[in-house]
Design a protein around this motif. Structure first.
Motif, PDB file in Angstrom:
ATOM      1  N   ILE A   1       0.813  -1.213   0.000  1.00 28.12           N
ATOM      2  CA  ILE A   1       0.000   0.000   0.000  1.00 28.12           C
ATOM      3  C   ILE A   1       0.846   1.262   0.000  1.00 28.12           C
ATOM      4  O   ILE A   1       0.474   2.277  -0.586  1.00 28.12           O
ATOM      5  CB  ILE A   1      -0.961   0.010   1.214  1.00 28.12           C
ATOM      6  N   GLY A   2       2.029   1.198   0.617  1.00 31.35           N
ATOM      7  CA  GLY A   2       2.833   2.404   0.781  1.00 31.35           C
ATOM      8  C   GLY A   2       3.911   2.571  -0.271  1.00 31.35           C
ATOM      9  O   GLY A   2       4.405   1.594  -0.842  1.00 31.35           O
ATOM     10  N   GLU A   3       4.283   3.810  -0.512  1.00 25.84           N
ATOM     11  CA  GLU A   3       5.349   4.091  -1.470  1.00 25.84           C
ATOM     12  C   GLU A   3       6.666   3.513  -0.964  1.00 25.84           C
ATOM     13  O   GLU A   3       6.900   3.414   0.240  1.00 25.84           O
ATOM     14  CB  GLU A   3       5.443   5.601  -1.696  1.00 25.84           C
TER      15      GLU A   3
ATOM     16  N   THR B   1      -1.701  -5.481  -0.679  1.00 28.14           N
ATOM     17  CA  THR B   1      -3.019  -5.180  -1.260  1.00 28.14           C
ATOM     18  C   THR B   1      -3.261  -6.132  -2.423  1.00 28.14           C
ATOM     19  O   THR B   1      -2.426  -6.973  -2.739  1.00 28.14           O
ATOM     20  CB  THR B   1      -3.067  -3.734  -1.788  1.00 28.14           C
ATOM     21  N   GLY B   2      -4.381  -5.936  -3.098  1.00 27.08           N
ATOM     22  CA  GLY B   2      -4.626  -6.676  -4.322  1.00 27.08           C
ATOM     23  C   GLY B   2      -3.807  -6.168  -5.489  1.00 27.08           C
ATOM     24  O   GLY B   2      -3.759  -6.801  -6.541  1.00 27.08           O
ATOM     25  N   GLY B   3      -3.136  -5.026  -5.308  1.00 29.31           N
ATOM     26  CA  GLY B   3      -2.294  -4.467  -6.370  1.00 29.31           C
ATOM     27  C   GLY B   3      -2.563  -2.993  -6.557  1.00 29.31           C
ATOM     28  O   GLY B   3      -3.698  -2.578  -6.764  1.00 29.31           O
TER      29      GLY B   3
ATOM     30  N   MET C   1      -3.494   2.587  -9.721  1.00 31.24           N
ATOM     31  CA  MET C   1      -4.789   2.298  -9.118  1.00 31.24           C
ATOM     32  C   MET C   1      -5.145   3.340  -8.056  1.00 31.24           C
ATOM     33  O   MET C   1      -4.336   3.653  -7.176  1.00 31.24           O
ATOM     34  CB  MET C   1      -4.752   0.909  -8.472  1.00 31.24           C
ATOM     35  N   ALA C   2      -6.342   3.877  -8.145  1.00 31.36           N
ATOM     36  CA  ALA C   2      -6.887   4.747  -7.102  1.00 31.36           C
ATOM     37  C   ALA C   2      -7.713   3.892  -6.155  1.00 31.36           C
ATOM     38  O   ALA C   2      -8.574   3.118  -6.598  1.00 31.36           O
ATOM     39  CB  ALA C   2      -7.758   5.837  -7.723  1.00 31.36           C
TER      40      ALA C   2
ATOM     41  N   LYS D   1      -9.684   9.377  -1.574  1.00 32.49           N
ATOM     42  CA  LYS D   1      -8.862   8.809  -2.658  1.00 32.49           C
ATOM     43  C   LYS D   1      -7.387   8.760  -2.279  1.00 32.49           C
ATOM     44  O   LYS D   1      -6.836   9.713  -1.736  1.00 32.49           O
ATOM     45  CB  LYS D   1      -9.031   9.644  -3.931  1.00 32.49           C
ATOM     46  N   TYR D   2      -6.764   7.605  -2.591  1.00 30.54           N
ATOM     47  CA  TYR D   2      -5.334   7.448  -2.353  1.00 30.54           C
ATOM     48  C   TYR D   2      -4.726   6.684  -3.514  1.00 30.54           C
ATOM     49  O   TYR D   2      -5.375   5.806  -4.098  1.00 30.54           O
ATOM     50  CB  TYR D   2      -5.076   6.683  -1.041  1.00 30.54           C
ATOM     51  N   TYR D   3      -3.493   7.005  -3.851  1.00 28.74           N
ATOM     52  CA  TYR D   3      -2.763   6.228  -4.858  1.00 28.74           C
ATOM     53  C   TYR D   3      -1.278   6.362  -4.592  1.00 28.74           C
ATOM     54  O   TYR D   3      -0.827   7.312  -3.951  1.00 28.74           O
ATOM     55  CB  TYR D   3      -3.104   6.689  -6.279  1.00 28.74           C
ATOM     56  N   ARG D   4      -0.525   5.395  -5.062  1.00 31.83           N
ATOM     57  CA  ARG D   4       0.928   5.443  -4.925  1.00 31.83           C
ATOM     58  C   ARG D   4       1.525   6.293  -6.031  1.00 31.83           C
ATOM     59  O   ARG D   4       1.249   6.069  -7.210  1.00 31.83           O
ATOM     60  CB  ARG D   4       1.523   4.025  -4.959  1.00 31.83           C
ATOM     61  N   ARG D   5       2.363   7.219  -5.643  1.00 32.02           N
ATOM     62  CA  ARG D   5       2.983   8.135  -6.607  1.00 32.02           C
ATOM     63  C   ARG D   5       4.324   7.625  -7.137  1.00 32.02           C
ATOM     64  O   ARG D   5       4.994   8.337  -7.895  1.00 32.02           O
ATOM     65  CB  ARG D   5       3.152   9.517  -5.966  1.00 32.02           C
ATOM     66  N   ASP D   6       4.693   6.406  -6.714  1.00 33.02           N
ATOM     67  CA  ASP D   6       5.995   5.884  -7.149  1.00 33.02           C
ATOM     68  C   ASP D   6       5.876   4.652  -8.042  1.00 33.02           C
ATOM     69  O   ASP D   6       6.864   3.960  -8.277  1.00 33.02           O
ATOM     70  CB  ASP D   6       6.856   5.543  -5.922  1.00 33.02           C
ATOM     71  N   ILE D   7       4.676   4.384  -8.552  1.00 32.63           N
ATOM     72  CA  ILE D   7       4.502   3.223  -9.423  1.00 32.63           C
ATOM     73  C   ILE D   7       5.462   3.333 -10.612  1.00 32.63           C
ATOM     74  O   ILE D   7       5.531   4.366 -11.292  1.00 32.63           O
ATOM     75  CB  ILE D   7       3.052   3.092  -9.931  1.00 32.63           C
TER      76      ILE D   7
END
Length: 425
Positions: free
Chosen positions: A220-222, A229-231, A336-337, A412-418
């Motif tokens: 879940i975390g950067e 998570t599921g991805g 993913m959001a 809303k949350y998303y990883r900014r390092d994908i």
């Protein structure tokens, strides 16, 4: 051709998007679908594991092929059910025995050992042999990998750094931490390396096609921190999965897997998901899944340049023959959001807006629904995936981040390092 796609997540959204583009698709039903899949076909209020209701629907609507998106119907034996009740029905997905590659970690490890497929050393234990399991843990180096044998909604794998904690967790798992799924626990050596996902479509007759390779991001975390998570995102292609690496994958893993299924008398027609790890240039299998991955499918399907439907039909019929599976050369990055609080508890029913700000990006709905007023709202932990094309990882990722930033829903949350880790490779 009239097709029924089973499932409701982002994976099914991407499959529906791709299948609906085929000129051979006259109608696509998605059961139960989500708030976005209605753009590609007709959502149907059916449970993917209610086989009699699915049978009745297929007879009423003249469905000619079922594509199974998620693993639960496969492990429950949907292919076996229709082979008996409607043998004329084409179905993409293995029978119950083949689905045990995902449904039972112990079955999968035995299969790999039997057919010489590279994987981590392991042993399986039950409540009766828990003391033996503790002694086996003592023989391994940290960290320790414990896997529930059965399906545990993606939560049945523990990686623990301390020996005594690993022993305690083993006892908790065998005591019912994951219900029946952890009645047997597989303990295996920890493999250090970088992971990727390889997807294979096979027809039960020894023919197969390898789809575009992807890498997903589970934490879940950067910086790959926090809970699994599921991805949270995916990238395709994967820079380290070059021609040399993929040749090893095909010769050492794909071919022995396909031929092993035939040798074991398993009529496997559908997708095989190879969860791989690159250990100093050598591919090894972490796990098998018996369907496409999520969110990898959201990055893989946009890179399939061929019409997917004829390939699915041929696999279901047992004759892939010379059908081509071409790849789009561009890079695809999926972000993913998710709902605030995910993968823990989270609220549902939050209004979603900003979809018109996606630009050229593709939006694949996952946990969305339409409320009584027809408004799009959140209905799951993973809400919407944005996938973008680009000439390289950085440009594709930038577009997906922009599309996700345009989306608006409370929490809303998303990883900014994908994909950041792959840009230097």
């Amino acid at each position: 051709m009239t097709i029924l796609l089973l499932g409701s997540g982002g994976r099914e959204s991407a499959l529906a998007w791709k299948i609906s583009q085929s000129p051979k698709c006259s109608h696509l039903f998605i059961a139960p679908g989500n708030g976005g899949t209605g753009a590609y076909g007709t959502n149907v209020a059916l449970s993917p594991v209610d086989f009699p209701a699915i049978e009745d629907f297929c007879r009423e609507r003249g469905v000619e092929m079922i594509v199974v998106g998620n693993e639960d119907p496969l492990v429950a034996g949907i292919r076996d059910y229709f082979a008996e009740r409607m043998p004329e029905m084409l179905l993409v997905g293995p029978g119950k025995v083949g689905a045990a590659l995902e449904g039972s970690k112990d079955f999968a490890k035995q299969f790999m050992a039997r057919h010489g497929i590279p994987t981590a050393a392991y042993r399986s234990f039950t409540a009766e042999t828990v003391d033996d399991g503790c002694r086996f843990l003592e023989s391994l180096k940290a960290p320790y990998v414990l896997k529930a044998d059965g399906l545990a909604a993606g939560k049945g794998v523990l990686i623990i750094s301390e020996l005594e904690e690993a022993k305690a967790s083993l006892r908790e798992m065998l005591g019912g931490m994951f219900g029946k799924a952890s009645a047997t626990v597989v303990i295996e050596e920890f493999l250090s390396g970088i992971e990727c996902s390889v997807f294979v479509l096979t027809d039960g007759a020894g023919n197969y096609r390898i789809l575009p390779v992807a890498k997903d991001y589970k934490r879940i975390g950067e910086g790959d921190t926090g809970l699994n998570t599921g991805g949270m995102g995916a990238v395709s292609p994967v820079p380290f999965a070059n021609a040399e690496f993929m040749e090893k994958v095909e010769q050492r893993i794909v071919k022995p897997t396909v031929s092993g299924l035939i040798a074991d008398g398993i009529d496997y027609r559908g997708f095989i998901f190879l969860g791989l790890i690159n250990v100093e240039g050598e591919p090894m299998v972490i796990e098998y899944n018996v369907r496409m991955g999520d969110p990898e499918t959201e990055a893989v399907m946009p890179r399939v340049a061929s019409d997917l439907l004829p390939l699915l039909v041929a696999a279901a019929k047992g004759n892939l023959g010379d059908l081509e599976l071409a790849e789009d050369p561009r890079t695809a990055v999926t972000v993913m959001a998710v709902s605030g609080g995910y993968p823990g508890s989270y609220a549902k029913g939050k209004a979603i807006s900003g979809l018109d700000g996606a630009g050229e990006s593709l939006l694949f709905h996952a946990g969305t629904a339409l409320n009584a007023d027809g408004q799009l709202v959140t209905s799951g932990g993973r809400v919407i995936a944005a996938t973008s094309y680009g000439p390289d990882i950085a440009s594709a990722a930038a577009k997906s981040f922009k599309a996700i930033e345009a989306l608006d829903f409370e929490g809303k949350y998303y990883r900014r390092d994908i994909a950041r880790d792959l840009q230097a490779l």
